[in-house]
Design an enzyme around this catalytic site. Structure first.
Site, PDB file in Angstrom:
ATOM      1  N   GLU A  53       0.805  -1.323   0.009  1.00 18.32           N
ATOM      2  CA  GLU A  53      -0.032   0.015  -0.094  1.00 18.32           C
ATOM      3  C   GLU A  53       0.902   1.420   0.056  1.00 18.32           C
ATOM      4  OE1 GLU A  53      -3.930  -1.850   2.211  1.00 18.32           O
ATOM      5  OE2 GLU A  53      -3.016  -0.212   3.306  1.00 18.32           O
TER       6      GLU A  53
ATOM      7  N   GLU B  83      -6.158  -7.892   0.167  1.00 18.16           N
ATOM      8  CA  GLU B  83      -6.818  -7.775   1.546  1.00 18.16           C
ATOM      9  C   GLU B  83      -8.365  -7.559   1.133  1.00 18.16           C
ATOM     10  OE1 GLU B  83      -4.953  -4.862   3.794  1.00 18.16           O
ATOM     11  OE2 GLU B  83      -3.041  -5.366   3.575  1.00 18.16           O
TER      12      GLU B  83
END
Length: 437
Positions: free
Chosen positions: A210, A310
């Site tokens: 991320e 995720e």
């Protein structure tokens, strides 16, 4: 865990015609589980997050000591006490029984987040080391039960996103110095050496989790991916490279053209609780939103392997400290946000994260939501649920959800699915009430 959600359209055409990755070939060579990745994350093990294991942070609740992440955890305790506590944690949070349970649930992959400090730490950093023997033990268990592992560099020097799950909450300082980039490569090479040591188990390495495009140079992210590819390929040539989409739309990636690259997977993360458009959805709306995700992922995966690294079954952000240590929730208005109040009058977080408090309609919805998301992400190359377990937040706890029949066991055992499994491949079977493809 990401705090900014983008529609799956954000992964369209990334690397199309530039990375020589054929999803058909992937099914023959990526892992022991076939062409669909079905896995979970071992979050909270080597990178602390207060909401996953609040017991580790409880002593600082409602005090004037700002302990919010692994950096401040070790800073507050001092290195010796931090190491003592973390060694106990590393040796207990993930057990062999957990890995066996995950295997028995029909999963085939485990994603293992780890911070740079396991491989490189400076004297002026409070982090402690000693994670590697515990990491290797987990990898050995994963191999013992015929699963595969992806090791994910979850935090880099300076922080790539300022989230607590990067190891250090606050400033996005990763690209501030060349030393930070060099040390990130050092960490990738350390991960690659472990992958090379366990080639039958570790089949993927994620370059960085991320990276936040709003606080970083996109060119710098791309340059890092290029350098990391060269660095780890020389050590673990068998391993697949995973790159995160950096929360960017597809046109931002059109210039990322690397002739000759192979075995590259795009990682995108999909949550329904961190932005208004998804948080305000009805239950039906959450289910319908997965249909759009499925159409997009299906198209993208025909050009580039795409995995949803995720996702969860949360439809509220009510899990204690999910938004940060001692921070409230958008859902009930205890966290300042754009609505300046709860999502609707009287909205409460009471019982939102406890299976014991869920009535039968809620349980049916949760099972439908699980199957709908699995359907969507298997339109691509698969998924990793966040998380394998938590101390308190049941809608983020895969093992507990499975034990209560709220996710399918094995994952192909779907009741509400809009797909039918035919010869190990998913084909459209329109039998759900919320998707009309």
């Amino acid at each position: 865990m990401k705090v900014v959600w983008f529609n799956a359209v954000a992964i369209a055409t990334l690397l199309v015609s530039s990375v020589h990755s054929n999803p058909i070939d992937l099914s023959k060579r990526f892992g022991k589980g076939g062409d669909i990745i079905r896995g979970v994350n071992l979050g909270g093990l080597f990178v602390l997050e207060p909401w996953i294991t609040p017991s580790l942070f409880e002593e600082w609740d409602k005090t004037n000591r700002r302990v919010v992440d692994e950096w401040t955890y070790c800073q507050e305790l001092g290195k010796q006490e931090c190491l003592t506590r973390l060694q106990k944690h590393w040796g207990s949070w993930v057990t062999e029984k957990d890995i066996l349970t995950l295997a028995l649930l029909g999963l085939n992959h485990i994603r293992i987040p780890i911070g740079h400090w396991a491989f490189t730490v400076r004297d002026n950093e409070p982090y402690v080391q000693g994670q590697i023997p515990y990491l290797e033990k987990v990898i050995q268990w994963i191999g013992k039960y015929n699963l595969n592992a992806v090791i994910d560099l979850h935090g880099v020097p300076g922080s790539q996103n300022g989230f607590d799950n990067s190891g250090k909450y606050g400033e996005i300082g990763w690209q501030h110095t060349q030393e930070n980039i060099d040390r990130s490569i050092e960490a990738i090479e350390g991960i690659a050496r472990i992958a090379a040591k366990y080639p039958e188990v570790v089949d993927g390495i994620e370059m960085v989790n991320e990276p936040a495009n709003w606080g970083l140079s996109v060119d710098g992210i791309i340059d890092f991916y290029k350098r990391a590819y060269t660095s780890f390929r020389g050590i673990a040539p068998h391993a697949t490279m995973l790159i995160h989409d950096a929360f960017l739309p597809p046109n931002s990636w059109e210039r990322f053209n690397i002739p000759g690259w192979d075995n590259v997977i795009l990682d995108t993360h999909d949550y329904h609780v961190f932005v208004k458009d998804r948080l305000l959805l009805s239950r039906e709306g959450h289910l319908e939103a997965t249909c759009e995700d499925a159409r997009n992922v299906r198209g993208f995966n025909s050009h580039l392997w795409t995995v949803t690294g995720e996702w969860s079954l949360a439809t509220t952000d009510c899990a204690r400290w999910l938004n940060g240590m001692e921070k409230g929730a958008r859902w009930d208005g205890t966290l300042p946000w754009e609505l300046n109040g709860p999502v609707y009058p009287g909205a409460t977080c009471s019982g939102q994260n406890s299976i014991a408090a869920w009535d039968q309609p809620t349980r049916i919805f949760i099972r439908q939501f699980a199957e709908a998301q699995m359907d969507a992400y298997e339109s691509g190359s698969g998924w990793f649920f966040w998380n394998f377990k938590t101390e308190d937040a049941d809608d983020w706890n895969y093992i507990k959800l499975a034990q209560h029949g709220l996710v399918p066991v094995p994952p192909t055992n779907r009741v509400y699915s809009r797909y039918a499994l035919d010869n190990d491949h998913w084909n459209i079977k329109i039998n759900s009430t919320w998707c009309h493809e």
